[in-house]
Design a protein around this motif. Structure first.
Motif, PDB file in Angstrom:
ATOM      1  N   UNK A  89     109.506  35.776  79.821  1.00  0.00           N
ATOM      2  CA  UNK A  89     109.382  37.010  79.066  1.00  0.00           C
ATOM      3  C   UNK A  89     110.652  37.821  79.108  1.00  0.00           C
ATOM      4  N   UNK A  90     110.538  39.082  78.768  1.00  0.00           N
ATOM      5  CA  UNK A  90     111.671  40.005  78.762  1.00  0.00           C
ATOM      6  C   UNK A  90     111.526  40.937  79.954  1.00  0.00           C
ATOM      7  N   UNK A  91     112.616  41.113  80.684  1.00  0.00           N
ATOM      8  CA  UNK A  91     112.657  41.989  81.850  1.00  0.00           C
ATOM      9  C   UNK A  91     113.769  42.995  81.620  1.00  0.00           C
ATOM     10  N   UNK A  92     113.571  44.236  82.057  1.00  0.00           N
ATOM     11  CA  UNK A  92     114.572  45.287  81.875  1.00  0.00           C
ATOM     12  C   UNK A  92     114.832  45.976  83.218  1.00  0.00           C
ATOM     13  N   UNK A  93     116.022  46.518  83.334  1.00  0.00           N
ATOM     14  CA  UNK A  93     116.382  47.358  84.471  1.00  0.00           C
ATOM     15  C   UNK A  93     117.540  48.233  84.032  1.00  0.00           C
ATOM     16  N   UNK A  94     118.026  49.058  84.926  1.00  0.00           N
ATOM     17  CA  UNK A  94     119.171  49.911  84.602  1.00  0.00           C
ATOM     18  C   UNK A  94     120.427  49.076  84.380  1.00  0.00           C
ATOM     19  N   UNK A  96     120.536  45.996  82.776  1.00  0.00           N
ATOM     20  CA  UNK A  96     120.583  45.287  81.507  1.00  0.00           C
ATOM     21  C   UNK A  96     119.244  44.735  81.066  1.00  0.00           C
ATOM     22  N   UNK A  97     119.342  43.759  80.192  1.00  0.00           N
ATOM     23  CA  UNK A  97     118.195  43.120  79.563  1.00  0.00           C
ATOM     24  C   UNK A  97     118.206  41.654  79.979  1.00  0.00           C
ATOM     25  N   UNK A  98     117.084  41.161  80.463  1.00  0.00           N
ATOM     26  CA  UNK A  98     116.997  39.771  80.915  1.00  0.00           C
ATOM     27  C   UNK A  98     115.910  39.069  80.120  1.00  0.00           C
ATOM     28  N   UNK A  99     116.284  37.922  79.528  1.00  0.00           N
ATOM     29  CA  UNK A  99     115.323  37.107  78.784  1.00  0.00           C
ATOM     30  C   UNK A  99     115.103  35.821  79.574  1.00  0.00           C
ATOM     31  N   UNK A 100     113.888  35.649  80.089  1.00  0.00           N
ATOM     32  CA  UNK A 100     113.556  34.493  80.906  1.00  0.00           C
ATOM     33  C   UNK A 100     112.799  33.497  80.042  1.00  0.00           C
ATOM     34  N   UNK A 101     113.410  32.344  79.799  1.00  0.00           N
ATOM     35  CA  UNK A 101     112.747  31.250  79.089  1.00  0.00           C
ATOM     36  C   UNK A 101     112.268  30.239  80.135  1.00  0.00           C
ATOM     37  N   UNK A 102     111.693  29.131  79.695  1.00  0.00           N
ATOM     38  CA  UNK A 102     111.139  28.173  80.651  1.00  0.00           C
ATOM     39  C   UNK A 102     112.232  27.534  81.501  1.00  0.00           C
ATOM     40  N   UNK A 103     113.349  27.181  80.872  1.00  0.00           N
ATOM     41  CA  UNK A 103     114.420  26.521  81.612  1.00  0.00           C
ATOM     42  C   UNK A 103     115.661  27.375  81.809  1.00  0.00           C
ATOM     43  N   UNK A 104     115.821  28.442  81.028  1.00  0.00           N
ATOM     44  CA  UNK A 104     117.057  29.216  81.030  1.00  0.00           C
ATOM     45  C   UNK A 104     116.733  30.703  81.168  1.00  0.00           C
ATOM     46  N   UNK A 105     117.577  31.404  81.926  1.00  0.00           N
ATOM     47  CA  UNK A 105     117.488  32.861  82.029  1.00  0.00           C
ATOM     48  C   UNK A 105     118.819  33.442  81.585  1.00  0.00           C
ATOM     49  N   UNK A 106     118.759  34.382  80.635  1.00  0.00           N
ATOM     50  CA  UNK A 106     119.976  35.033  80.146  1.00  0.00           C
ATOM     51  C   UNK A 106     119.884  36.522  80.434  1.00  0.00           C
ATOM     52  N   UNK A 107     120.955  37.065  81.020  1.00  0.00           N
ATOM     53  CA  UNK A 107     121.021  38.490  81.332  1.00  0.00           C
ATOM     54  C   UNK A 107     122.185  39.100  80.573  1.00  0.00           C
ATOM     55  N   UNK A 108     121.921  40.199  79.877  1.00  0.00           N
ATOM     56  CA  UNK A 108     122.946  40.898  79.104  1.00  0.00           C
ATOM     57  C   UNK A 108     123.013  42.337  79.610  1.00  0.00           C
ATOM     58  N   UNK A 109     124.197  42.796  80.043  1.00  0.00           N
ATOM     59  CA  UNK A 109     124.301  44.211  80.448  1.00  0.00           C
ATOM     60  C   UNK A 109     124.118  45.124  79.241  1.00  0.00           C
ATOM     61  N   UNK A 110     123.625  46.329  79.471  1.00  0.00           N
ATOM     62  CA  UNK A 110     123.357  47.261  78.365  1.00  0.00           C
ATOM     63  C   UNK A 110     124.621  47.585  77.587  1.00  0.00           C
ATOM     64  N   UNK A 111     125.783  47.592  78.227  1.00  0.00           N
ATOM     65  CA  UNK A 111     127.011  47.941  77.514  1.00  0.00           C
ATOM     66  C   UNK A 111     127.395  46.889  76.480  1.00  0.00           C
ATOM     67  N   UNK A 112     126.850  45.674  76.565  1.00  0.00           N
ATOM     68  CA  UNK A 112     127.123  44.626  75.578  1.00  0.00           C
ATOM     69  C   UNK A 112     126.052  44.549  74.495  1.00  0.00           C
TER      70      UNK A 112
END
Length: 184
Positions: A89-94, A96-112
């Motif tokens: 699913x989608x996870x958030x924190x101060x 950035x934004x984290x998208x957790x898929x079955x095999x891959x997790x991608x984290x993007x800082x808010x400034x990007x």
């Protein structure tokens, strides 16, 4: 008589949107509850794992330990897959934004992140190749503004299948986090 303290389906208005003093906004959190389809599929996988573990015990008692170890490893793989399915699913924190898929997790800082918005587009139904018309929450990133962004959430995932109001609340919450932390 409904008992709202025992159910997960309380009304959105009843929830306090005010951060509590002990609420740590730097911790990763999912801004929505896992859907009943996701929880049900994970529960079935865990049920399957219990049968496989039972089989491993029977094999250990009647046959070789090596065969039981292989079956036990298969059960552990099924358990790990069920737990990863629940974590998707989608996870958030101060941070950035984290998208957790079955095999891959991608984290993007808010400034990007340039924008987080809801769009009407064809979406995959329950993660299968079949597409249907639905809504998707997308995040446009600075480094990939030219390419088509993949959806973070859709109305037809296991979390929101048949729960359009829950999708709207989750999308609004992620958009609010993005608006708050992109400002700085």
């Amino acid at each position: 008589m409904p008992l709202p303290f025992l159910t997960a389906d309380r009304s959105f208005e009843a929830a306090d949107d005010i951060a509590l003093p002990y609420d740590d906004r730097s911790r990763w959190r999912r801004p929505y509850r896992p859907g009943p389809w996701r929880v049900g599929v994970a529960a079935l996988w865990l049920l399957l794992a219990s049968f496989v573990l039972f089989g491993a015990v029977i094999i250990a008692l009647t046959s070789s330990a090596a065969s039981a170890a292989v079956v036990f490893a298969v059960a552990l793989a099924v358990i790990a897959a069920a737990l990863r399915l629940l974590r998707m699913g989608v996870w958030v924190s101060a941070r950035g934004l984290r998208h957790v898929a079955f095999l891959v997790t991608r984290t993007v800082p808010w400034k990007r992140v340039i924008a987080v918005r809801t769009v009407q587009q064809p979406v995959r139904w329950a993660g299968l190749p079949r597409t249907v018309q639905g809504q998707a929450l997308i995040a446009v990133r600075k480094d990939r503004a030219a390419e088509e962004p993949g959806p973070l959430l859709t109305t037809h995932t296991l979390d929101f299948l048949g729960r359009a109001p829950a999708f709207d609340r989750a999308a609004d919450t992620v958009e609010a986090w993005a608006a708050e932390y992109r400002r700085g």
